[in-house]
Design a protein around this motif. Structure first.
Motif, PDB file in Angstrom:
ATOM      1  N   LEU A  44       0.831  -1.204   0.000  1.00 24.74           N
ATOM      2  CA  LEU A  44       0.000   0.000   0.000  1.00 24.74           C
ATOM      3  C   LEU A  44       0.871   1.262   0.000  1.00 24.74           C
ATOM      4  N   LYS A  45       1.945   1.245   0.785  1.00 21.34           N
ATOM      5  CA  LYS A  45       2.855   2.394   0.791  1.00 21.34           C
ATOM      6  C   LYS A  45       3.524   2.566  -0.565  1.00 21.34           C
ATOM      7  N   PHE A  46       3.927   1.457  -1.182  1.00 18.16           N
ATOM      8  CA  PHE A  46       4.560   1.519  -2.493  1.00 18.16           C
ATOM      9  C   PHE A  46       3.586   2.061  -3.541  1.00 18.16           C
TER      10      PHE A  46
ATOM     11  N   ALA B  12       4.171  10.048  -7.089  1.00 23.82           N
ATOM     12  CA  ALA B  12       5.254  10.394  -8.020  1.00 23.82           C
ATOM     13  C   ALA B  12       4.712  10.651  -9.419  1.00 23.82           C
ATOM     14  N   LEU B  13       3.801   9.826  -9.875  1.00 24.72           N
ATOM     15  CA  LEU B  13       3.216  10.024 -11.204  1.00 24.72           C
ATOM     16  C   LEU B  13       2.423  11.322 -11.269  1.00 24.72           C
ATOM     17  N   LEU B  14       1.689  11.635 -10.222  1.00 25.34           N
ATOM     18  CA  LEU B  14       0.943  12.892 -10.180  1.00 25.34           C
ATOM     19  C   LEU B  14       1.905  14.074 -10.202  1.00 25.34           C
ATOM     20  N   GLY B  15       3.000  13.974  -9.464  1.00 22.95           N
ATOM     21  CA  GLY B  15       4.000  15.038  -9.462  1.00 22.95           C
ATOM     22  C   GLY B  15       4.622  15.240 -10.826  1.00 22.95           C
ATOM     23  N   VAL B  16       4.958  14.155 -11.501  1.00 26.29           N
ATOM     24  CA  VAL B  16       5.529  14.248 -12.854  1.00 26.29           C
ATOM     25  C   VAL B  16       4.520  14.881 -13.803  1.00 26.29           C
ATOM     26  N   PHE B  17       3.262  14.498 -13.700  1.00 21.82           N
ATOM     27  CA  PHE B  17       2.210  15.063 -14.550  1.00 21.82           C
ATOM     28  C   PHE B  17       2.103  16.573 -14.350  1.00 21.82           C
TER      29      PHE B  17
END
Length: 78
Positions: free
Chosen positions: A39-41, A48-53
């Motif tokens: 769940l943490k992963f 991370a994906l939201l940040g990259v987006f």
């Protein structure tokens, strides 16, 4: 006789010595951390994906005046 009453009757007949009960109570329970680790992963990956987006959209908007999502929509729709 229901299952619950059969279970209670069966377990009522099970007896253990005081030594055995003391040994069993002294054994620490094993805790599995697979679910919490997964769940943490998953949470970290989504963040991370939201940040990259967000960052790529911001960079594209600063350079061209449009986000890359708008550019991709224009390319797809013609």
């Amino acid at each position: 006789m229901s299952n619950q009453s059969q279970y209670k009757a069966m377990m009522g007949e099970v007896h253990a010595s005081a030594d055995l009960i003391g040994k069993v109570k002294g054994i620490p329970m094993e805790k599995t951390k697979k679910r919490t680790t997964a769940l943490k992963f998953a949470t970290a990956t989504c963040a991370a994906l939201l940040g990259v987006f967000v960052v790529t959209n911001g960079v594209c908007y600063a350079a061209t005046g449009e986000t890359w999502v708008e550019k991709a929509t224009v390319y797809i729709n013609g």
